[in-house]
Design a protein around this motif. Structure first.
Motif, PDB file in Angstrom:
ATOM      1  N   ILE A 294       0.833  -1.210   0.000  1.00 56.60           N
ATOM      2  CA  ILE A 294       0.000   0.000   0.000  1.00 56.60           C
ATOM      3  C   ILE A 294       0.864   1.254   0.000  1.00 56.60           C
ATOM      4  O   ILE A 294       0.655   2.173  -0.782  1.00 56.60           O
ATOM      5  N   LYS A 295       1.847   1.289   0.912  1.00 60.62           N
ATOM      6  CA  LYS A 295       2.724   2.466   0.994  1.00 60.62           C
ATOM      7  C   LYS A 295       4.040   2.050   1.638  1.00 60.62           C
ATOM      8  O   LYS A 295       4.052   1.399   2.676  1.00 60.62           O
ATOM      9  N   LYS A 296       5.151   2.442   1.011  1.00 62.47           N
ATOM     10  CA  LYS A 296       6.464   2.138   1.567  1.00 62.47           C
ATOM     11  C   LYS A 296       6.752   3.009   2.787  1.00 62.47           C
ATOM     12  O   LYS A 296       6.302   4.151   2.876  1.00 62.47           O
ATOM     13  N   GLY A 297       7.530   2.451   3.722  1.00 66.07           N
ATOM     14  CA  GLY A 297       7.904   3.199   4.921  1.00 66.07           C
ATOM     15  C   GLY A 297       7.719   2.344   6.162  1.00 66.07           C
ATOM     16  O   GLY A 297       7.471   1.134   6.093  1.00 66.07           O
ATOM     17  N   THR A 298       7.853   2.994   7.307  1.00 65.43           N
ATOM     18  CA  THR A 298       7.667   2.315   8.591  1.00 65.43           C
ATOM     19  C   THR A 298       6.473   2.940   9.291  1.00 65.43           C
ATOM     20  O   THR A 298       6.471   4.147   9.570  1.00 65.43           O
ATOM     21  N   PHE A 299       5.470   2.125   9.582  1.00 68.13           N
ATOM     22  CA  PHE A 299       4.219   2.630  10.115  1.00 68.13           C
ATOM     23  C   PHE A 299       3.798   1.845  11.354  1.00 68.13           C
ATOM     24  O   PHE A 299       4.300   0.757  11.630  1.00 68.13           O
ATOM     25  N   LYS A 300       2.892   2.420  12.098  1.00 69.29           N
ATOM     26  CA  LYS A 300       2.387   1.812  13.323  1.00 69.29           C
ATOM     27  C   LYS A 300       0.891   2.096  13.415  1.00 69.29           C
ATOM     28  O   LYS A 300       0.311   2.747  12.547  1.00 69.29           O
ATOM     29  N   GLU A 301       0.268   1.584  14.483  1.00 69.03           N
ATOM     30  CA  GLU A 301      -1.132   1.896  14.802  1.00 69.03           C
ATOM     31  C   GLU A 301      -2.057   1.650  13.609  1.00 69.03           C
ATOM     32  O   GLU A 301      -2.739   2.546  13.118  1.00 69.03           O
ATOM     33  N   ILE A 302      -2.078   0.408  13.144  1.00 70.16           N
ATOM     34  CA  ILE A 302      -2.945   0.022  12.029  1.00 70.16           C
ATOM     35  C   ILE A 302      -4.355  -0.222  12.569  1.00 70.16           C
ATOM     36  O   ILE A 302      -4.570  -1.127  13.374  1.00 70.16           O
ATOM     37  N   HIS A 303      -5.299   0.596  12.131  1.00 69.29           N
ATOM     38  CA  HIS A 303      -6.695   0.468  12.555  1.00 69.29           C
ATOM     39  C   HIS A 303      -7.575   0.262  11.339  1.00 69.29           C
ATOM     40  O   HIS A 303      -7.372   0.912  10.301  1.00 69.29           O
ATOM     41  N   VAL A 304      -8.565  -0.616  11.479  1.00 66.33           N
ATOM     42  CA  VAL A 304      -9.436  -0.953  10.362  1.00 66.33           C
ATOM     43  C   VAL A 304     -10.889  -0.815  10.786  1.00 66.33           C
ATOM     44  O   VAL A 304     -11.285  -1.272  11.873  1.00 66.33           O
ATOM     45  N   THR A 305     -11.685  -0.176   9.929  1.00 68.34           N
ATOM     46  CA  THR A 305     -13.136  -0.108  10.111  1.00 68.34           C
ATOM     47  C   THR A 305     -13.795  -0.730   8.887  1.00 68.34           C
ATOM     48  O   THR A 305     -13.126  -1.305   8.039  1.00 68.34           O
ATOM     49  N   GLU A 306     -15.104  -0.623   8.796  1.00 66.96           N
ATOM     50  CA  GLU A 306     -15.837  -1.274   7.716  1.00 66.96           C
ATOM     51  C   GLU A 306     -15.351  -0.803   6.338  1.00 66.96           C
ATOM     52  O   GLU A 306     -15.209  -1.597   5.411  1.00 66.96           O
ATOM     53  N   GLN A 307     -15.086   0.489   6.200  1.00 68.17           N
ATOM     54  CA  GLN A 307     -14.728   1.037   4.895  1.00 68.17           C
ATOM     55  C   GLN A 307     -13.292   1.541   4.809  1.00 68.17           C
ATOM     56  O   GLN A 307     -12.756   1.682   3.702  1.00 68.17           O
ATOM     57  N   LEU A 308     -12.658   1.825   5.954  1.00 65.96           N
ATOM     58  CA  LEU A 308     -11.398   2.557   5.962  1.00 65.96           C
ATOM     59  C   LEU A 308     -10.299   1.817   6.706  1.00 65.96           C
ATOM     60  O   LEU A 308     -10.568   0.994   7.587  1.00 65.96           O
ATOM     61  N   VAL A 309      -9.050   2.136   6.344  1.00 64.65           N
ATOM     62  CA  VAL A 309      -7.868   1.635   7.045  1.00 64.65           C
ATOM     63  C   VAL A 309      -6.986   2.830   7.372  1.00 64.65           C
ATOM     64  O   VAL A 309      -6.664   3.640   6.485  1.00 64.65           O
ATOM     65  N   PHE A 310      -6.589   2.946   8.632  1.00 62.68           N
ATOM     66  CA  PHE A 310      -5.753   4.048   9.098  1.00 62.68           C
ATOM     67  C   PHE A 310      -4.401   3.506   9.553  1.00 62.68           C
ATOM     68  O   PHE A 310      -4.318   2.421  10.124  1.00 62.68           O
ATOM     69  N   PHE A 311      -3.335   4.277   9.344  1.00 62.31           N
ATOM     70  CA  PHE A 311      -2.014   3.909   9.839  1.00 62.31           C
ATOM     71  C   PHE A 311      -1.171   5.165   9.992  1.00 62.31           C
ATOM     72  O   PHE A 311      -1.393   6.169   9.318  1.00 62.31           O
ATOM     73  N   THR A 312      -0.201   5.112  10.907  1.00 62.21           N
ATOM     74  CA  THR A 312       0.569   6.289  11.310  1.00 62.21           C
ATOM     75  C   THR A 312       2.046   6.099  11.019  1.00 62.21           C
ATOM     76  O   THR A 312       2.604   5.036  11.316  1.00 62.21           O
ATOM     77  N   ASP A 313       2.666   7.116  10.431  1.00 64.78           N
ATOM     78  CA  ASP A 313       4.096   7.084  10.163  1.00 64.78           C
ATOM     79  C   ASP A 313       4.868   7.031  11.473  1.00 64.78           C
ATOM     80  O   ASP A 313       4.659   7.861  12.364  1.00 64.78           O
ATOM     81  N   TYR A 314       5.740   6.055  11.591  1.00 68.51           N
ATOM     82  CA  TYR A 314       6.481   5.837  12.839  1.00 68.51           C
ATOM     83  C   TYR A 314       7.356   7.027  13.195  1.00 68.51           C
ATOM     84  O   TYR A 314       7.528   7.346  14.379  1.00 68.51           O
ATOM     85  N   TYR A 315       7.909   7.716  12.195  1.00 70.89           N
ATOM     86  CA  TYR A 315       8.877   8.773  12.449  1.00 70.89           C
ATOM     87  C   TYR A 315       8.243  10.160  12.508  1.00 70.89           C
ATOM     88  O   TYR A 315       8.605  10.988  13.348  1.00 70.89           O
ATOM     89  N   THR A 316       7.300  10.458  11.624  1.00 69.01           N
ATOM     90  CA  THR A 316       6.726  11.802  11.573  1.00 69.01           C
ATOM     91  C   THR A 316       5.455  11.946  12.405  1.00 69.01           C
ATOM     92  O   THR A 316       5.068  13.063  12.761  1.00 69.01           O
ATOM     93  N   GLY A 317       4.777  10.824  12.693  1.00 65.12           N
ATOM     94  CA  GLY A 317       3.513  10.890  13.417  1.00 65.12           C
ATOM     95  C   GLY A 317       2.333  11.229  12.533  1.00 65.12           C
ATOM     96  O   GLY A 317       1.193  11.319  13.015  1.00 65.12           O
ATOM     97  N   ASP A 318       2.555  11.409  11.218  1.00 63.44           N
ATOM     98  CA  ASP A 318       1.459  11.704  10.296  1.00 63.44           C
ATOM     99  C   ASP A 318       0.577  10.457  10.115  1.00 63.44           C
ATOM    100  O   ASP A 318       1.082   9.343   9.990  1.00 63.44           O
ATOM    101  N   THR A 319      -0.729  10.671  10.086  1.00 64.79           N
ATOM    102  CA  THR A 319      -1.674   9.576   9.923  1.00 64.79           C
ATOM    103  C   THR A 319      -2.231   9.575   8.508  1.00 64.79           C
ATOM    104  O   THR A 319      -2.574  10.627   7.958  1.00 64.79           O
ATOM    105  N   TYR A 320      -2.313   8.390   7.915  1.00 70.74           N
ATOM    106  CA  TYR A 320      -2.833   8.211   6.561  1.00 70.74           C
ATOM    107  C   TYR A 320      -4.021   7.253   6.597  1.00 70.74           C
ATOM    108  O   TYR A 320      -4.230   6.541   7.578  1.00 70.74           O
ATOM    109  N   TYR A 321      -4.770   7.243   5.496  1.00 72.15           N
ATOM    110  CA  TYR A 321      -5.861   6.275   5.406  1.00 72.15           C
ATOM    111  C   TYR A 321      -6.114   5.915   3.949  1.00 72.15           C
ATOM    112  O   TYR A 321      -5.720   6.649   3.025  1.00 72.15           O
ATOM    113  N   ILE A 322      -6.738   4.772   3.778  1.00 67.77           N
ATOM    114  CA  ILE A 322      -7.210   4.342   2.466  1.00 67.77           C
ATOM    115  C   ILE A 322      -8.653   3.894   2.598  1.00 67.77           C
ATOM    116  O   ILE A 322      -9.113   3.541   3.679  1.00 67.77           O
TER     117      ILE A 322
END
Length: 339
Positions: A294-322
């Motif tokens: 999905i995305k290269k890098g090092t991430f943490k805090e993988i959360h999944v809901t019915e429609q969405l997936v969230f994850f956080t960049d380990y180094y910057t703290g930025d949160t992404y979703y798909i």
């Protein structure tokens, strides 16, 4: 003249006291669950419980507002701020949202409002008065029916397994061990590691008894709704993700990628792969097919809901979703900050 007005004043005072008492009793009345409702998924709680979906509402710790407690619809609309509390280990049922308040590191404007900075809390789903279920530092809270099982910390025993009823009563130590209660299925929760063992245990909340269902060197077990299909990180296979069916005793490697966090939801598994420059967030089907980075890098805090997936960049703290329907479209998660 004084006697003439004294009786009406007394009557008014009595009525006020009765009204206040009735209001207090109504506010304190707890609505209990029917059956063994579970408050969040195993993968979300292993990741800190920053997101929790229930009945079309996502309760979450807003990363753009210091992880304070918010809610939104399952599609990301109708954003609402529920509390100024910094929240994690969020659970929800039909009536309440439960969370661990983690205000310890926050700089608040008034010291008066900073009492119980780390506590186990309950709040109506739409916001409102907070009820404190445990005033001591807590962690890894999980709703099972009408009880919260969680890790409780005190200076005498350090972190141990506790439970408390959702009305705040019957708080008690269940085990001296620090057992993670993330993986629930009905009346049971599953965990790995009892003292020095890496085996998987099933804990029955009807009698607070546990027994081994799979022997091995396991980490972060996740079970299906029947409690027979179990996923876990295998310490004996370079932290690969392994699947076993306890009814047949068979095991299979889902992916040989080295991982330390994953989230099973429906037919898919989302996980962080460690492979040098090829590290990143990946997805596969739960039978091991359909691999996608999905995305290269090092991430943490993988959360999944019915429609969405969230994850956080380990180094910057930025949160992404798909969106699950468009996993190749990675977007920054930047919800508004509300007063």
């Amino acid at each position: 003249m004084k006697t003439k007005y004294l009786k009406p004043i007394l009557v008014i005072c009595v009525l006020i006291v009765i009204a206040v008492a009735i209001s207090f009793l109504m506010k304190e009345k707890t609505i209990y669950n029917e059956g063994y409702v579970n408050g969040n998924t195993a993968g979300n709680l292993y990741s800190g419980g920053m997101f929790c979906e229930h009945n079309g509402t996502i309760f979450f710790a807003n990363p753009k507002d210091g992880n304070r407690l918010y809610s939104m619809d399952s599609n990301g609309q109708n954003l609402k701020k529920l509390s100024n509390d910094v929240a994690n280990y969020i659970n929800a049922d039909d009536n309440y949202v439960y969370y661990v308040r983690n205000n310890v590191s926050q700089s608040l404007d008034f010291e008066f409002f900073s009492f119980f900075r780390n506590a186990l809390c309950r709040m109506p789903r739409n916001g409102g008065d907070v009820k404190i279920l445990d005033t001591d530092p807590c962690n890894y809270a999980t709703l099972v029916g009408n009880y919260i099982y969680y890790l409780h910390y005190d200076t005498e025993d350090a972190s141990t397994l506790y439970k408390v009823k959702i009305d705040g009563t019957d708080r008690q130590q269940v085990r001296k061990e620090a057992i993670l209660t993330c993986c629930t299925e009905g009346q049971y929760f599953y965990y790995s590691g009892d003292k020095d063992s890496g085996s998987i245990y099933r804990f029955d909340t009807t009698n607070d008894a546990a027994f081994v269902i799979y022997e091995g060197n396991c980490y972060k077990p996740t079970v299906d709704e029947n409690g027979t299909n179990i996923y876990f990180i295998d310490g004996n296979q370079n932290t690969a993700l392994v699947h076993t069916n306890t009814s047949f005793g068979e095991t299979s490697v889902v992916t040989e990628d080295q991982i330390d966090s994953y989230n099973v939801y429906g037919d898919y598994i989302f996980y962080q792969k460690y492979d040098g420059e090829n590290s990143g967030i990946c997805m596969i089907k739960n039978d091991g097919t359909g691999y996608m980075m999905i995305k290269k890098g090092t991430f943490k805090e993988i959360h999944v809901t019915e429609q969405l997936v969230f994850f956080t960049d380990y180094y910057t703290g930025d949160t992404y979703y798909i969106m699950k329907s468009m996993p190749d479209n990675v977007m920054a998660f930047t919800p508004d900050v509300l007063k």
